[in-house]
Design an enzyme around this catalytic site. Structure first.
Site, PDB file in Angstrom:
ATOM      1  N   GLY A 153       0.994  -1.289  -0.008  1.00 19.64           N
ATOM      2  CA  GLY A 153       0.068  -0.080   0.132  1.00 19.64           C
ATOM      3  C   GLY A 153       0.974   1.340   0.006  1.00 19.64           C
ATOM      4  O   GLY A 153       1.916   1.271   0.513  1.00 19.64           O
ATOM      5  N   THR A 154       0.315   2.438  -0.664  1.00 21.69           N
ATOM      6  CA  THR A 154       1.208   3.554  -0.585  1.00 21.69           C
ATOM      7  C   THR A 154       1.361   4.489   0.499  1.00 21.69           C
ATOM      8  O   THR A 154       2.219   5.279   0.691  1.00 21.69           O
ATOM      9  CB  THR A 154       0.784   4.314  -1.877  1.00 21.69           C
ATOM     10  OG1 THR A 154      -0.459   4.816  -1.803  1.00 21.69           O
ATOM     11  CG2 THR A 154       0.729   3.719  -3.215  1.00 21.69           C
ATOM     12  N   ASP A 155       0.320   4.162   1.456  1.00 17.02           N
ATOM     13  CA  ASP A 155       0.446   4.949   2.575  1.00 17.02           C
ATOM     14  C   ASP A 155       1.330   4.824   3.632  1.00 17.02           C
ATOM     15  O   ASP A 155       1.687   5.793   4.390  1.00 17.02           O
ATOM     16  CB  ASP A 155      -1.043   5.183   3.249  1.00 17.02           C
ATOM     17  CG  ASP A 155      -2.175   5.953   2.651  1.00 17.02           C
ATOM     18  OD1 ASP A 155      -1.718   7.047   1.946  1.00 17.02           O
ATOM     19  OD2 ASP A 155      -2.987   5.246   2.191  1.00 17.02           O
ATOM     20  N   THR A 156       1.822   3.859   3.642  1.00 20.15           N
ATOM     21  CA  THR A 156       2.822   3.347   4.852  1.00 20.15           C
ATOM     22  C   THR A 156       4.166   2.723   4.169  1.00 20.15           C
ATOM     23  O   THR A 156       4.782   2.206   4.925  1.00 20.15           O
ATOM     24  CB  THR A 156       2.381   2.546   6.094  1.00 20.15           C
ATOM     25  OG1 THR A 156       2.003   1.268   5.528  1.00 20.15           O
ATOM     26  CG2 THR A 156       0.915   3.202   6.529  1.00 20.15           C
ATOM     27  N   LYS A 205       4.885  10.533   0.792  1.00 18.85           N
ATOM     28  CA  LYS A 205       3.753  10.588  -0.388  1.00 18.85           C
ATOM     29  C   LYS A 205       3.217  11.977  -0.159  1.00 18.85           C
ATOM     30  O   LYS A 205       2.694  12.231   1.130  1.00 18.85           O
ATOM     31  CB  LYS A 205       2.788   9.544   0.133  1.00 18.85           C
ATOM     32  CG  LYS A 205       1.725   9.457  -0.896  1.00 18.85           C
ATOM     33  CD  LYS A 205       0.434   8.284  -0.634  1.00 18.85           C
ATOM     34  CE  LYS A 205      -0.691   8.462  -1.396  1.00 18.85           C
ATOM     35  NZ  LYS A 205      -1.579   7.657  -1.135  1.00 18.85           N
TER      36      LYS A 205
END
Lengths: 161, 161, 161, 161
Positions: A81-84, A151
């Protein structure tokens, strides 16, 4: 040269559940995606629990680390996932495994029109074979060191920081 | 780091003409593909005449060489037909330009289901930024030196040779 | 023969917002879908507020009714969420407009792999031109009268009832 | 109501052969397309030899006629090449079978971006259930009688004539 590909979920692998009427996780798309890529380099796919990266806990990151440590291949691509990505990158980076580990993912799920997933996987599989050992984030056609990436949630892109 | 992407046609960029009822060349897909990739690295797109690589003549290869020579970017990705990548690679390799030049393409056109085009472009954009100067073919998730690659036409894959 | 197509939202028209990371409504896909269908029959597209059908209120249904009443075309296709097609059908059916009104939608959004949206639109545009006046639900390759249809939420299909 | 779907090839069902580098016929897409449509109406799929309609001979049309004659279902959709729909329509129309037979196809193969195939199949499956017995061509969102239709090869659309 051979590769290990770790599937951990994230936007890349989300699936639309037509009964629930929402995006979640089902079977990973990775087997189909790897077949589509026509890779002839040996690519071992390992599927960990598929998670939204906002829901990843320490234990989940330790499991990713354990898989990287156990990997017979020294070139590893992690679908994440891109968030973490940065948080997982930190766990992996501090472990100093002496392998080339690339975290990648997607802004749009693989199965949705105009997805960047296939591009990002190709990019990651390329740099995993050519970069020196270390832990990197590969998004937006760029490579970032794990300790110099963030991000930008407003613009939806990754940048140094 | 910035990239130059040269569109020269090939299977990657074929387009189905519904009036003629066959595959040919129309507008390049590359502008849409690059937008889809969400690349934030600066990528200059240069479109040369779109050709089936079996129809490429010496003059066409010289034009590709001229574009590589003139390129302000030292990392270059060339979208090329799969049948004569080696021939173009030889012209570029012998010119010793001191740039990193990656020839890539696709076995299935970008606009057809299950295409490898987007994966290959991602792969090529990755290794273009990480390999030392030289001329390479990047297909099937592998990098080949221009003078050690051949297309296995029966299996539809690239291999050393 | 000419058609009116009313866009009211629903699963058919959901769009993945890559910044928010979820499905919602943006620009309707209908202009692109109609172009893709290559319809030569005159099809007037009218876009109402795009809503999830679970959030449709009485006022929203009255607006749909008003559009049907005002329509110069007597064959009308309504793109609608699947969860309350019957409720909207009842409002339209009771109004006895003397037009052929077809409610359709999709189980999977148009922009997601394996969507039924384009099939359903084609089906609806066909029966809108051939059925006698009345209000119908067209899903799963079947036509149902508005007062004899229910969505089986477990199986994800429409059936009489 | 139940349907018979006859696959006879045509542009709709063309498949890109990556070894040969061209469009031809492989396994029919129809089983996947029918699954995607989520039809609950009973639809029997019958696959005849897949042909480009320009290569259809009298014997091929007689085979289509035999299948229509033998069909237990009185609603029949034929997936057919666009170039000789009228010729096949004439053979079927003159046989006066007392069934509702819909010839449809596509301007762009199902597996190519922006294809009209799925729309056309939905349209055909709709009108097959609602039109009186007879032989029709259904393309471009319109229904034509078999003896009053022609393909405008310059514009790529069907029209009366």
């Amino acid at each position: 040269m051979s590769l290990r590909i770790l599937a951990t979920g994230g936007t890349f692998d989300k699936h639309y559940d037509e009964i629930a009427g929402k995006l979640g996780f089902g079977d990973s798309h990775l087997p189909a995606v790897i077949a589509r890529s026509r890779m002839t380099v040996k690519a071992a796919l390992e599927q960990l629990p598929l998670l939204d990266s906002l829901e990843m806990q320490d234990a989940d990151r330790q499991r990713v680390l354990a898989s990287c440590r156990a990997s017979a291949e020294s070139a590893i691509v992690i679908i994440h996932g891109t968030d973490t990505m940065r948080e997982t990158g930190e766990v992996l980076g501090n472990a100093k495994l002496g392998k080339t580990i690339i975290l990648t993912g997607a802004m749009i799920p693989y199965e949705i029109a105009n997805s960047d997933a296939l591009f990002n996987l190709g990019f990651a599989c390329g740099v995993a074979q050519t970069l020196p050992s270390g832990v990197y984030v590969a998004m937006n056609g760029q490579v970032f060191g794990w300790d110099n990436v963030q991000k930008n949630r407003v613009a939806g892109v990754f940048q140094p920081g």
